[in-house]
Design a protein around this motif. Structure first.
Motif, mmCIF file in Angstrom:
data_model
loop_
_atom_site.group_PDB
_atom_site.id
_atom_site.type_symbol
_atom_site.label_atom_id
_atom_site.label_comp_id
_atom_site.label_asym_id
_atom_site.label_seq_id
_atom_site.Cartn_x
_atom_site.Cartn_y
_atom_site.Cartn_z
ATOM 1 N N UNK A 57 4.763 -1.178 -1.049
ATOM 2 C CA UNK A 57 5.038 -0.451 0.189
ATOM 3 C C UNK A 57 3.829 -0.540 1.104
ATOM 4 N N UNK A 58 4.087 -0.709 2.388
ATOM 5 C CA UNK A 58 3.008 -0.770 3.366
ATOM 6 C C UNK A 58 2.323 0.580 3.536
ATOM 7 N N UNK A 59 2.964 1.662 3.063
ATOM 8 C CA UNK A 59 2.372 2.998 3.148
ATOM 9 C C UNK A 59 1.804 3.467 1.824
ATOM 10 N N UNK A 60 1.688 2.538 0.884
ATOM 11 C CA UNK A 60 1.083 2.857 -0.414
ATOM 12 C C UNK A 60 -0.404 2.556 -0.330
ATOM 13 N N UNK A 61 -1.244 3.567 -0.534
ATOM 14 C CA UNK A 61 -2.684 3.395 -0.412
ATOM 15 C C UNK A 61 -3.237 2.452 -1.474
ATOM 16 N N UNK A 62 -2.555 2.327 -2.608
ATOM 17 C CA UNK A 62 -3.036 1.497 -3.700
ATOM 18 C C UNK A 62 -2.663 0.027 -3.543
ATOM 19 N N UNK A 63 -1.727 -0.273 -2.652
ATOM 20 C CA UNK A 63 -1.249 -1.651 -2.536
ATOM 21 C C UNK A 63 -2.253 -2.623 -1.906
ATOM 22 N N UNK A 64 -2.866 -2.297 -0.762
ATOM 23 C CA UNK A 64 -3.765 -3.284 -0.131
ATOM 24 C C UNK A 64 -4.847 -3.832 -1.052
ATOM 25 N N UNK A 65 -5.552 -3.014 -1.847
ATOM 26 C CA UNK A 65 -6.583 -3.596 -2.712
ATOM 27 C C UNK A 65 -6.010 -4.360 -3.910
ATOM 28 N N UNK A 188 9.700 -18.083 1.908
ATOM 29 C CA UNK A 188 8.707 -18.815 1.108
ATOM 30 C C UNK A 188 7.382 -19.032 1.828
ATOM 31 N N UNK A 189 7.191 -18.343 2.952
ATOM 32 C CA UNK A 189 5.897 -18.363 3.643
ATOM 33 C C UNK A 189 5.328 -16.949 3.654
ATOM 34 N N UNK A 190 4.003 -16.833 3.552
ATOM 35 C CA UNK A 190 3.377 -15.520 3.579
ATOM 36 C C UNK A 190 3.576 -14.864 4.943
ATOM 37 N N UNK A 191 3.737 -13.554 4.918
ATOM 38 C CA UNK A 191 3.909 -12.777 6.149
ATOM 39 C C UNK A 191 2.917 -11.620 6.139
ATOM 40 N N UNK A 192 2.175 -11.473 7.226
ATOM 41 C CA UNK A 192 1.157 -10.437 7.322
ATOM 42 C C UNK A 192 1.569 -9.389 8.341
ATOM 43 N N UNK A 193 1.451 -8.128 7.956
ATOM 44 C CA UNK A 193 1.811 -7.011 8.830
ATOM 45 C C UNK A 193 0.601 -6.102 9.002
ATOM 46 N N UNK A 194 0.288 -5.762 10.249
ATOM 47 C CA UNK A 194 -0.772 -4.798 10.529
ATOM 48 C C UNK A 194 -0.143 -3.417 10.638
ATOM 49 N N UNK A 195 -0.563 -2.528 9.764
ATOM 50 C CA UNK A 195 0.011 -1.185 9.699
ATOM 51 C C UNK A 195 -0.482 -0.353 10.885
ATOM 52 N N UNK A 196 0.457 0.329 11.551
ATOM 53 C CA UNK A 196 0.110 1.067 12.760
ATOM 54 C C UNK A 196 -0.192 2.531 12.559
ATOM 55 N N UNK A 197 0.286 3.115 11.461
ATOM 56 C CA UNK A 197 0.096 4.545 11.224
ATOM 57 C C UNK A 197 -0.112 4.802 9.736
ATOM 58 N N UNK A 198 -0.425 6.049 9.420
ATOM 59 C CA UNK A 198 -0.509 6.463 8.032
ATOM 60 C C UNK A 198 -1.815 6.099 7.355
ATOM 61 N N UNK A 199 -1.815 6.175 6.027
ATOM 62 C CA UNK A 199 -3.046 6.001 5.256
ATOM 63 C C UNK A 199 -3.606 4.587 5.356
ATOM 64 N N UNK A 200 -2.753 3.616 5.666
ATOM 65 C CA UNK A 200 -3.211 2.225 5.767
ATOM 66 C C UNK A 200 -3.337 1.752 7.210
ATOM 67 N N UNK A 201 -3.442 2.691 8.147
ATOM 68 C CA UNK A 201 -3.520 2.341 9.555
ATOM 69 C C UNK A 201 -4.642 1.329 9.814
ATOM 70 N N UNK A 202 -4.285 0.255 10.520
ATOM 71 C CA UNK A 202 -5.247 -0.774 10.872
ATOM 72 C C UNK A 202 -5.414 -1.863 9.832
ATOM 73 N N UNK A 203 -4.888 -1.657 8.640
ATOM 74 C CA UNK A 203 -5.026 -2.658 7.584
ATOM 75 C C UNK A 203 -3.952 -3.738 7.719
ATOM 76 N N UNK A 204 -4.342 -4.965 7.398
ATOM 77 C CA UNK A 204 -3.397 -6.077 7.402
ATOM 78 C C UNK A 204 -2.948 -6.330 5.962
ATOM 79 N N UNK A 205 -1.631 -6.241 5.757
ATOM 80 C CA UNK A 205 -1.076 -6.380 4.412
ATOM 81 C C UNK A 205 -0.286 -7.680 4.319
ATOM 82 N N UNK A 206 -0.648 -8.497 3.351
ATOM 83 C CA UNK A 206 0.028 -9.777 3.151
ATOM 84 C C UNK A 206 1.241 -9.595 2.246
#
Length: 261
Positions: A57-65, A188-206
């Motif tokens: 989940x893009x709003x999961x604090x444990x996912x980005x690392x 089959x291609x990577x997709x990157x999303x920049x989170x706009x709100x919440x605990x992961x605000x500003x982080x780019x998640x692949x």
């Protein structure tokens, strides 16, 4: 066919050295010769494809690392990573741009089958039988190995193959409980999303191999079988991948065989 399948799945050899073949006067191989010396290069070593399902989940604090390590550990050609973004944390300020209730149902089906009372992300499920958070590379490797070991313990020899229009199963297992044969389509291609709100605000998640659809195309109950694909493989877009998975008992069950198509 049964004897061939046993050789494919059971013959495990060390890396090849050389395989000697006699030549005729003109330097051409003379084929199988009484003096032919077999080495490991003469045999097939086959490792079935493992399916690693990632619930994130893009709003999961444990996912980005955790995601970079999960992606790296599942980059093996004999491991198919399938990502299922879930809505689990959509209520915390940012709605995951890929999440769906269908993915939620898949994750919850595993929790129900394993009699669990909670859900978590990231969650890596291998072959529908082994899981963990994937916090370290070592943990992911252990989950993958555990999933392989449980699958091998069945001692079912199943080979899945597909062409542009149909899927075929060859096996020496003549009877089995109902298994769903499903077509999974993913980006089959990577997709990157920049989170706009919440605990992961500003982080780019692949995101890697985000699943876009799972379609049941038939049931396997043992023996050889053939099923037609809903649409030809060639009709998929260049940025789409596809795979066939065979699941015991449907959603949340063990994945006993899989193949990329």
């Amino acid at each position: 066919m049964a004897s061939i399948l046993r050789k494919l799945f059971r013959r495990k050899k060390q890396p090849p050295l050389v395989c000697a073949v006699n030549l005729d006067a003109e330097g051409n191989p003379v084929g199988e010769h009484p003096d032919h010396v077999h080495t490991d290069a003469c045999f097939i070593s086959f490792e079935p494809l493992a399916v690693a399902e990632l619930f994130q989940s893009q709003s999961c604090q444990s996912c980005p690392p955790a995601l970079p390590g999960i992606h790296a550990a599942t980059a093996d050609p004999n491991v198919l990573l399938l990502t299922y973004p879930v809505t689990l944390f959509d209520h915390t300020g940012w709605k995951d741009t890929f999440s769906s209730l269908t993915n939620d149902a898949r994750q919850r089906a595993y929790a129900k089958r394993w009699a669990r009372t909670s859900l978590f992300t990231p969650q890596v499920v291998v072959n529908g039988v082994a899981d963990g958070s994937g916090r370290t590379k070592e943990e992911i490797q252990q989950i993958i190995q555990q999933g392989r070991d449980i699958q091998k313990a069945r001692d079912w020899h199943i080979y899945v193959d597909a062409n542009d229009t149909e899927v075929r199963v060859d096996t020496d297992k003549q009877e089995a409980p109902p298994h769903e044969v499903s077509l999974v389509v993913y980006a089959n291609t990577d997709q990157t999303v920049k989170v706009g709100k919440g605990v992961n605000k500003g982080k780019k998640i692949n995101h890697r191999n985000v699943v876009t659809s799972v379609t049941k195309i038939g049931d396997w109950v043992g023996g050889n079988g053939t099923w037609f694909l809903p649409t030809p493989r060639s009709a998929l877009a260049p940025d789409q991948g596809a795979a066939i998975i065979i699941t015991e008992g449907g959603l949340g069950g063990p994945i006993i065989a899989a193949a990329k198509i």
